[in-house]
Design a protein around this motif. Structure first.
Motif, PDB file in Angstrom:
ATOM      1  N   GLY A 223      23.804  45.790  13.343  1.00 24.24           N
ATOM      2  CA  GLY A 223      24.237  47.055  12.759  1.00 24.24           C
ATOM      3  C   GLY A 223      24.010  47.186  11.284  1.00 24.24           C
ATOM      4  N   GLU A 224      23.594  46.121  10.610  1.00 22.73           N
ATOM      5  CA  GLU A 224      23.391  46.214   9.160  1.00 22.73           C
ATOM      6  C   GLU A 224      22.087  46.936   8.820  1.00 22.73           C
ATOM      7  N   SER A 225      20.998  46.606   9.528  1.00 26.03           N
ATOM      8  CA  SER A 225      19.723  47.279   9.290  1.00 26.03           C
ATOM      9  C   SER A 225      18.831  47.031  10.507  1.00 26.03           C
ATOM     10  N   ASP A 226      17.737  47.794  10.577  1.00 25.51           N
ATOM     11  CA  ASP A 226      16.804  47.608  11.697  1.00 25.51           C
ATOM     12  C   ASP A 226      16.118  46.247  11.636  1.00 25.51           C
ATOM     13  N   GLU A 227      15.857  45.770  10.441  1.00 25.26           N
ATOM     14  CA  GLU A 227      15.200  44.475  10.295  1.00 25.26           C
ATOM     15  C   GLU A 227      16.085  43.341  10.793  1.00 25.26           C
ATOM     16  N   THR A 228      17.340  43.351  10.371  1.00 24.16           N
ATOM     17  CA  THR A 228      18.255  42.298  10.817  1.00 24.16           C
ATOM     18  C   THR A 228      18.546  42.401  12.316  1.00 24.16           C
ATOM     19  N   ASP A 229      18.624  43.617  12.834  1.00 27.67           N
ATOM     20  CA  ASP A 229      18.866  43.778  14.271  1.00 27.67           C
ATOM     21  C   ASP A 229      17.714  43.198  15.092  1.00 27.67           C
ATOM     22  N   LEU A 230      16.481  43.445  14.658  1.00 25.40           N
ATOM     23  CA  LEU A 230      15.323  42.913  15.362  1.00 25.40           C
ATOM     24  C   LEU A 230      15.281  41.394  15.291  1.00 25.40           C
ATOM     25  N   ARG A 231      15.599  40.865  14.115  1.00 25.55           N
ATOM     26  CA  ARG A 231      15.584  39.402  13.958  1.00 25.55           C
ATOM     27  C   ARG A 231      16.691  38.748  14.793  1.00 25.55           C
ATOM     28  N   LEU A 232      17.861  39.317  14.797  1.00 28.83           N
ATOM     29  CA  LEU A 232      18.952  38.761  15.593  1.00 28.83           C
ATOM     30  C   LEU A 232      18.670  38.872  17.089  1.00 28.83           C
ATOM     31  N   LEU A 233      18.022  39.967  17.491  1.00 30.60           N
ATOM     32  CA  LEU A 233      17.676  40.124  18.906  1.00 30.60           C
ATOM     33  C   LEU A 233      16.657  39.078  19.340  1.00 30.60           C
ATOM     34  N   ARG A 234      15.657  38.833  18.503  1.00 30.23           N
ATOM     35  CA  ARG A 234      14.657  37.809  18.833  1.00 30.23           C
ATOM     36  C   ARG A 234      15.286  36.422  18.863  1.00 30.23           C
ATOM     37  N   ALA A 235      16.189  36.163  17.934  1.00 30.31           N
ATOM     38  CA  ALA A 235      16.864  34.861  17.923  1.00 30.31           C
ATOM     39  C   ALA A 235      17.721  34.666  19.168  1.00 30.31           C
ATOM     40  N   SER A 236      18.384  35.719  19.612  1.00 33.28           N
ATOM     41  CA  SER A 236      19.209  35.623  20.825  1.00 33.28           C
ATOM     42  C   SER A 236      18.360  35.353  22.058  1.00 33.28           C
ATOM     43  N   VAL A 237      17.222  36.061  22.165  1.00 33.70           N
ATOM     44  CA  VAL A 237      16.330  35.851  23.309  1.00 33.70           C
ATOM     45  C   VAL A 237      15.754  34.439  23.286  1.00 33.70           C
ATOM     46  N   GLU A 238      15.388  33.946  22.113  1.00 33.42           N
ATOM     47  CA  GLU A 238      14.832  32.599  22.025  1.00 33.42           C
ATOM     48  C   GLU A 238      15.860  31.541  22.405  1.00 33.42           C
ATOM     49  N   VAL A 239      17.110  31.724  22.008  1.00 33.08           N
ATOM     50  CA  VAL A 239      18.152  30.764  22.378  1.00 33.08           C
ATOM     51  C   VAL A 239      18.368  30.771  23.888  1.00 33.08           C
ATOM     52  N   ILE A 240      18.372  31.961  24.483  1.00 31.10           N
ATOM     53  CA  ILE A 240      18.549  32.055  25.938  1.00 31.10           C
ATOM     54  C   ILE A 240      17.393  31.375  26.672  1.00 31.10           C
ATOM     55  N   ASN A 241      16.172  31.602  26.205  1.00 32.23           N
ATOM     56  CA  ASN A 241      15.019  30.950  26.840  1.00 32.23           C
ATOM     57  C   ASN A 241      15.068  29.433  26.699  1.00 32.23           C
ATOM     58  N   ASP A 242      15.466  28.957  25.517  1.00 32.42           N
ATOM     59  CA  ASP A 242      15.567  27.509  25.316  1.00 32.42           C
ATOM     60  C   ASP A 242      16.598  26.899  26.259  1.00 32.42           C
ATOM     61  N   ILE A 243      17.747  27.528  26.356  1.00 32.84           N
ATOM     62  CA  ILE A 243      18.803  26.998  27.222  1.00 32.84           C
ATOM     63  C   ILE A 243      18.364  27.016  28.685  1.00 32.84           C
ATOM     64  N   PHE A 244      17.710  28.103  29.095  1.00 33.19           N
ATOM     65  CA  PHE A 244      17.302  28.220  30.503  1.00 33.19           C
ATOM     66  C   PHE A 244      16.292  27.149  30.876  1.00 33.19           C
ATOM     67  N   TRP A 245      15.238  26.987  30.092  1.00 29.32           N
ATOM     68  CA  TRP A 245      14.184  26.038  30.457  1.00 29.32           C
ATOM     69  C   TRP A 245      14.642  24.591  30.291  1.00 29.32           C
ATOM     70  N   GLU A 246      15.442  24.312  29.296  1.00 27.08           N
ATOM     71  CA  GLU A 246      15.985  22.961  29.161  1.00 27.08           C
ATOM     72  C   GLU A 246      16.903  22.634  30.331  1.00 27.08           C
ATOM     73  N   ALA A 247      17.741  23.582  30.737  1.00 23.92           N
ATOM     74  CA  ALA A 247      18.642  23.340  31.869  1.00 23.92           C
ATOM     75  C   ALA A 247      17.864  23.158  33.162  1.00 23.92           C
ATOM     76  N   LEU A 248      16.820  23.960  33.355  1.00 20.61           N
ATOM     77  CA  LEU A 248      16.031  23.866  34.582  1.00 20.61           C
ATOM     78  C   LEU A 248      15.321  22.512  34.690  1.00 20.61           C
ATOM     79  N   VAL A 249      14.666  22.105  33.615  1.00 17.47           N
ATOM     80  CA  VAL A 249      13.896  20.861  33.645  1.00 17.47           C
ATOM     81  C   VAL A 249      14.815  19.646  33.725  1.00 17.47           C
TER      82      VAL A 249
END
Length: 271
Positions: A223-249
């Motif tokens: 909510g602070e700016s479009d730039e920070t929202d995009l960066r936080l969204l990408r960081a959230s998706v990357e954390v979810i992907n890391d957790i998913f693939w590490e848990a699967l393997v």
């Protein structure tokens, strides 16, 4: 009847003395009312009940479980862990650092998804365009990111005692067991996997928060700016992907390893 003056004088002194001493004697404790002091054991017990014992700083890390020596201190899980299979930690590190990030990269490429922020060639930090990077430039950033994931998993595995024998031992079952009974044979393995994964995920999320704090030089949120929202969204998706693939393997590997170690030839083998 007449009294002489000396007799009257002595009588007055006796009367004055009795009137002065009698009140003091009346309020003085007698021998039958003497207070009996309690035994020393009762005094010690009452003091210990009123003032609980203080634990020293090293004792704060002591656990309440006395069933094994490894449970004596929480820090011993990290400083002096019990490892019943010496090759298991190295295998976990290789899977967490190399295999899981590789599967994630392949999945992103097949789905034509954008590369994560950590998958940038080293030359891009010096001004070179990522499209012009030579072949093999993504190997170093993938290994660096995988090393961080391996550290997170290794810490969680040590916290959950994943390297003890009961963490990779399948319980014995009968031929007519149901599906729930079959899953129950892996209950200890699954519980320890969940504990280790939760601990590792917490460390990964905390590390991501620190990385964002260093990047923006301040605490940021949506909510602070479009730039920070995009960066936080990408960081959230990357954390979810890391957790998913590490848990699967790692979960697949751990279950396979438990089945292999629970065979009659390897169940009580000393490595």
């Amino acid at each position: 009847m007449m009294f002489s003056p000396p007799t009257l004088l002595w009588g007055s002194l006796l009367l004055l003395g009795s009137n002065t001493i009698a009140p003091a004697v009346a309020f003085a404790p007698s021998s039958c009312c003497t207070r009996i002091s309690p035994p020393a054991a009762e005094i010690t017990a009452s003091k210990s009940w009123q003032a609980p014992q203080r634990r020293s700083i090293p004792a704060l890390f002591q656990s309440n479980n006395n069933d094994s020596e490894s449970d004596n201190a929480l820090l011993q899980r990290f400083l002096s862990p019990r490892i019943d299979d010496p090759g298991l930690p190295l295998t976990d590190i290789l899977l967490a650092q190399v295999v899981a990030p590789t599967f994630q990269i392949y999945w992103l490429v097949l789905n034509h998804a954008p590369n994560p922020t950590w998958l940038l060639p080293i030359s891009s930090y010096f001004g070179q365009a990522p499209e012009l990077a030579p072949r093999g430039s993504f190997l170093a950033p993938a290994l660096i990111h995988g090393a961080g994931l391996a550290v997170c998993w290794l810490t969680g595995a040590l916290a959950a005692k994943m390297y003890e024998r009961d963490a990779f031992t399948v319980k014995e079952g009968n031929e007519g067991d149901s599906v729930l009974d079959f899953i129950g044979r892996y209950d200890t393995i699954i519980i320890k996997l969940v504990k280790a994964g939760a601990f590792a995920s917490g460390i990964l999320i905390l590390s991501t928060q620190v990385d964002l704090l260093l990047e923006f030089k301040q605490y940021v949120q949506f909510g602070e700016s479009d730039e920070t929202d995009l960066r936080l969204l990408r960081a959230s998706v990357e954390v979810i992907n890391d957790i998913f693939w590490e848990a699967l393997v790692l979960s697949s590997w751990r279950i396979f390893h438990a089945n292999f170690m629970s065979t009659p030839s390897n169940q009580w083998k000393e490595w």
